[in-house]
Design a protein around this motif. Structure first.
Motif, PDB file in Angstrom:
ATOM      1  N   PRO A 136       0.851  -1.193   0.000  1.00  0.00           N
ATOM      2  CA  PRO A 136       0.000   0.000   0.000  1.00  0.00           C
ATOM      3  C   PRO A 136       0.890   1.247   0.000  1.00  0.00           C
ATOM      4  O   PRO A 136       1.911   1.281   0.688  1.00  0.00           O
ATOM      5  N   LEU A 137       0.521   2.235  -0.788  1.00  0.00           N
ATOM      6  CA  LEU A 137       1.388   3.403  -0.994  1.00  0.00           C
ATOM      7  C   LEU A 137       0.663   4.715  -0.749  1.00  0.00           C
ATOM      8  O   LEU A 137      -0.544   4.817  -0.937  1.00  0.00           O
ATOM      9  N   ASP A 138       1.445   5.724  -0.378  1.00  0.00           N
ATOM     10  CA  ASP A 138       1.026   7.111  -0.478  1.00  0.00           C
ATOM     11  C   ASP A 138       1.613   7.629  -1.776  1.00  0.00           C
ATOM     12  O   ASP A 138       2.812   7.462  -2.035  1.00  0.00           O
ATOM     13  N   MET A 139       0.774   8.227  -2.604  1.00  0.00           N
ATOM     14  CA  MET A 139       1.224   8.861  -3.841  1.00  0.00           C
ATOM     15  C   MET A 139       1.154  10.366  -3.621  1.00  0.00           C
ATOM     16  O   MET A 139       0.070  10.910  -3.388  1.00  0.00           O
ATOM     17  N   VAL A 140       2.316  11.007  -3.671  1.00  0.00           N
ATOM     18  CA  VAL A 140       2.397  12.439  -3.437  1.00  0.00           C
ATOM     19  C   VAL A 140       2.633  13.106  -4.783  1.00  0.00           C
ATOM     20  O   VAL A 140       3.688  12.921  -5.403  1.00  0.00           O
ATOM     21  N   PHE A 141       1.644  13.854  -5.240  1.00  0.00           N
ATOM     22  CA  PHE A 141       1.715  14.534  -6.536  1.00  0.00           C
ATOM     23  C   PHE A 141       2.299  15.926  -6.316  1.00  0.00           C
ATOM     24  O   PHE A 141       1.786  16.688  -5.488  1.00  0.00           O
ATOM     25  N   VAL A 142       3.373  16.238  -7.070  1.00  0.00           N
ATOM     26  CA  VAL A 142       4.159  17.443  -6.811  1.00  0.00           C
ATOM     27  C   VAL A 142       4.302  18.269  -8.089  1.00  0.00           C
ATOM     28  O   VAL A 142       4.638  17.724  -9.154  1.00  0.00           O
ATOM     29  N   SER A 143       4.091  19.573  -7.976  1.00  0.00           N
ATOM     30  CA  SER A 143       4.233  20.474  -9.120  1.00  0.00           C
ATOM     31  C   SER A 143       5.703  20.685  -9.462  1.00  0.00           C
ATOM     32  O   SER A 143       6.596  20.286  -8.717  1.00  0.00           O
ATOM     33  N   LYS A 177       4.842  17.452 -12.064  1.00  0.00           N
ATOM     34  CA  LYS A 177       6.117  17.126 -12.704  1.00  0.00           C
ATOM     35  C   LYS A 177       6.716  15.872 -12.053  1.00  0.00           C
ATOM     36  O   LYS A 177       7.444  15.126 -12.682  1.00  0.00           O
ATOM     37  N   TYR A 178       6.388  15.681 -10.766  1.00  0.00           N
ATOM     38  CA  TYR A 178       6.926  14.566  -9.988  1.00  0.00           C
ATOM     39  C   TYR A 178       5.781  13.866  -9.260  1.00  0.00           C
ATOM     40  O   TYR A 178       4.817  14.498  -8.831  1.00  0.00           O
ATOM     41  N   VAL A 179       5.936  12.564  -9.102  1.00  0.00           N
ATOM     42  CA  VAL A 179       5.047  11.794  -8.238  1.00  0.00           C
ATOM     43  C   VAL A 179       5.953  10.951  -7.350  1.00  0.00           C
ATOM     44  O   VAL A 179       6.794  10.205  -7.846  1.00  0.00           O
ATOM     45  N   VAL A 180       5.790  11.110  -6.049  1.00  0.00           N
ATOM     46  CA  VAL A 180       6.601  10.367  -5.091  1.00  0.00           C
ATOM     47  C   VAL A 180       5.727   9.285  -4.471  1.00  0.00           C
ATOM     48  O   VAL A 180       4.619   9.559  -4.005  1.00  0.00           O
ATOM     49  N   GLU A 181       6.224   8.049  -4.492  1.00  0.00           N
ATOM     50  CA  GLU A 181       5.530   6.940  -3.847  1.00  0.00           C
ATOM     51  C   GLU A 181       6.326   6.508  -2.622  1.00  0.00           C
ATOM     52  O   GLU A 181       7.521   6.226  -2.707  1.00  0.00           O
TER      53      GLU A 181
END
Length: 174
Positions: A102-109, A141-145
């Motif tokens: 299970p992940l947190d997806m952090v969507f970043v500009s 521009k970035y997505v951090v999992e």
């Protein structure tokens, strides 16, 4: 010109939806595939209201790395994750195909501001049509999992910042 820009975004969304979150559409059996390995890592920090949490991120900056993402991984170390790097900021859509954690997806500009966080659960044995989609609330521009729970633990929310310790990772040239 406007029509071509819209078509480009639509194409990216379709590709992202087909490839999504751990990005991937291969139909392999869970557990029988090898996890993605990437060559590059970066150190970064999430800054939330004066607190700074350092993370180590594997860089998924090629089409193949973005496609496989964290598929088939059985664990992630504390404060360790993956950053997906895109050529141009756009609405990004991910799914959890063949993703076992299970992940947190952090969507970043592009400027490092967190747009939104999605808490994504695994969906073992789900068909492509049953997979939930997780999307950015704007051009990412970035997505951090990271492992699910990380964002809540450190207080990541819209407006938080992602700061790269070294230079920002770039898309690998083909």
């Amino acid at each position: 010109m406007r029509v071509s820009a819209v078509l480009s975004v639509v194409c990216l969304l379709v590709l992202a939806g087909c490839a999504g979150g751990g990005f991937g559409s291969d139909g392999g059996n869970q557990g029988t595939q090898t996890p993605t390995t990437v060559e590059e890592t970066v150190n970064a920090a999430f800054v939330t209201g004066g607190n700074r949490t350092t993370v180590t991120l594997e860089v998924a900056n090629s089409a193949g790395e973005r496609e496989r993402g964290l598929m088939y991984r059985e664990s992630l170390a504390k404060n360790h994750g993956m950053v997906f790097v895109f050529e141009d900021p756009a609405v990004q859509s991910f799914w959890m195909k063949n993703t076992l954690i299970p992940l947190d997806m952090v969507f970043v500009s592009e400027n490092g501001t967190v747009l939104n966080v999605a808490h994504a659960d695994t969906q073992p044995n789900a068909s492509d049509s049953e997979l939930r989609s997780y999307q950015s609330d704007g051009d990412a521009k970035y997505v951090v999992e990271m492992r699910q729970g990380f964002a809540d633990r450190v207080g990541i929310e819209p407006g938080s910042k992602l700061v790269f310790e070294e230079s920002r990772p770039k898309v690998e040239e083909s």
